[in-house]
Motif scaffolding. Sequence first.
Motif, short mmCIF file in Angstrom:
data_model
loop_
_atom_site.label_atom_id
_atom_site.label_comp_id
_atom_site.label_asym_id
_atom_site.label_seq_id
_atom_site.Cartn_x
_atom_site.Cartn_y
_atom_site.Cartn_z
N LEU A 70 40.45 43.00 50.06
CA LEU A 70 40.97 43.73 48.91
C LEU A 70 42.04 42.93 48.19
O LEU A 70 42.09 42.90 46.96
CB LEU A 70 41.52 45.09 49.33
CG LEU A 70 42.12 45.93 48.21
CD1 LEU A 70 41.08 46.23 47.12
CD2 LEU A 70 42.72 47.22 48.76
N VAL A 71 42.89 42.25 48.93
CA VAL A 71 43.94 41.44 48.32
C VAL A 71 43.33 40.40 47.38
O VAL A 71 43.82 40.18 46.26
CB VAL A 71 44.84 40.78 49.38
CG1 VAL A 71 45.78 39.75 48.77
CG2 VAL A 71 45.65 41.86 50.12
N LEU A 72 42.25 39.78 47.80
CA LEU A 72 41.57 38.78 46.96
C LEU A 72 41.04 39.41 45.68
O LEU A 72 41.15 38.83 44.59
CB LEU A 72 40.44 38.10 47.73
CG LEU A 72 40.85 37.29 48.96
CD1 LEU A 72 39.62 36.80 49.70
CD2 LEU A 72 41.74 36.12 48.55
N ILE A 73 40.47 40.60 45.79
CA ILE A 73 39.94 41.30 44.62
C ILE A 73 41.09 41.68 43.68
O ILE A 73 40.99 41.51 42.46
CB ILE A 73 39.13 42.54 45.04
CG1 ILE A 73 37.86 42.11 45.78
CG2 ILE A 73 38.80 43.42 43.84
CD1 ILE A 73 37.14 43.25 46.49
N LEU A 74 42.17 42.18 44.25
CA LEU A 74 43.33 42.56 43.42
C LEU A 74 43.92 41.34 42.73
O LEU A 74 44.32 41.42 41.56
CB LEU A 74 44.38 43.27 44.27
CG LEU A 74 43.96 44.63 44.83
CD1 LEU A 74 45.02 45.17 45.76
CD2 LEU A 74 43.65 45.61 43.71
N ASP A 75 43.97 40.21 43.41
CA ASP A 75 44.45 38.97 42.78
C ASP A 75 43.59 38.64 41.57
O ASP A 75 44.11 38.27 40.50
CB ASP A 75 44.39 37.80 43.77
CG ASP A 75 45.46 37.86 44.85
OD1 ASP A 75 46.42 38.65 44.72
OD2 ASP A 75 45.31 37.11 45.86
N GLU A 76 42.29 38.77 41.73
CA GLU A 76 41.35 38.48 40.63
C GLU A 76 41.57 39.42 39.46
O GLU A 76 41.64 38.99 38.30
CB GLU A 76 39.92 38.62 41.17
CG GLU A 76 38.84 38.28 40.20
CD GLU A 76 37.45 38.44 40.83
OE1 GLU A 76 36.51 38.64 40.03
OE2 GLU A 76 37.30 38.36 42.06
N LEU A 77 41.70 40.71 39.73
CA LEU A 77 41.90 41.69 38.66
C LEU A 77 43.26 41.53 37.99
O LEU A 77 43.39 41.69 36.77
CB LEU A 77 41.75 43.12 39.21
CG LEU A 77 40.35 43.48 39.72
CD1 LEU A 77 40.36 44.86 40.38
CD2 LEU A 77 39.32 43.43 38.60
N GLU A 78 44.27 41.19 38.77
CA GLU A 78 45.60 40.98 38.21
C GLU A 78 45.62 39.71 37.35
O GLU A 78 46.23 39.70 36.28
CB GLU A 78 46.63 40.89 39.34
CG GLU A 78 48.06 40.92 38.84
CD GLU A 78 49.05 40.95 39.99
OE1 GLU A 78 50.04 41.69 39.86
OE2 GLU A 78 48.84 40.25 41.01
#
Length: 157
Positions: A70-78
């Motif tokens: 999830l952290v990787l996905i949130l980094d991408e979206l951010e």
Amino acid sequence: MSARPDRTLRQFLGYGMKRAFAAIQTDVNAALAPHGLRMMTYSVLVVIRDTPGVRQSRLSDILLIERPNLVLILDELESADWITRTRAQDDRRAYDLRVTLKGRRVCDRASAAVAAHDSRMAAGLGPEERLALLDALHRIESNGRSSDDDADQVSRP
């Protein structure tokens, strides 16, 4: 003509769902690609849009995503400026997640593409069959939960 090599597997619900999911995943990812999203990034963005201030741990539980993934996905979206992560006032270890205006616009356009995808994938199903399928999937999901999972579902908002 010879029998299907996977004929034994095709009698099992899980195998049928796996094959259906593979078709769904391929189609939805193609529908989302023009918006810079994939099925998982879209799912995360939608839940953040629909639940302003959701915390990462709760989001992980909702979507059944391992927290490091999830952290990787949130980094991408951010990085795309589609979400913001703000330290929670009551817990400095937690982050409140919110969609940005840019993220909301992308999410709205992507949601229209996903609705079209959903219609394509359900072609030939009438409204009652569609509801019956959704009901059956929910029951199968419930049957796969332990009593601890059910208690967690009840205790969370």
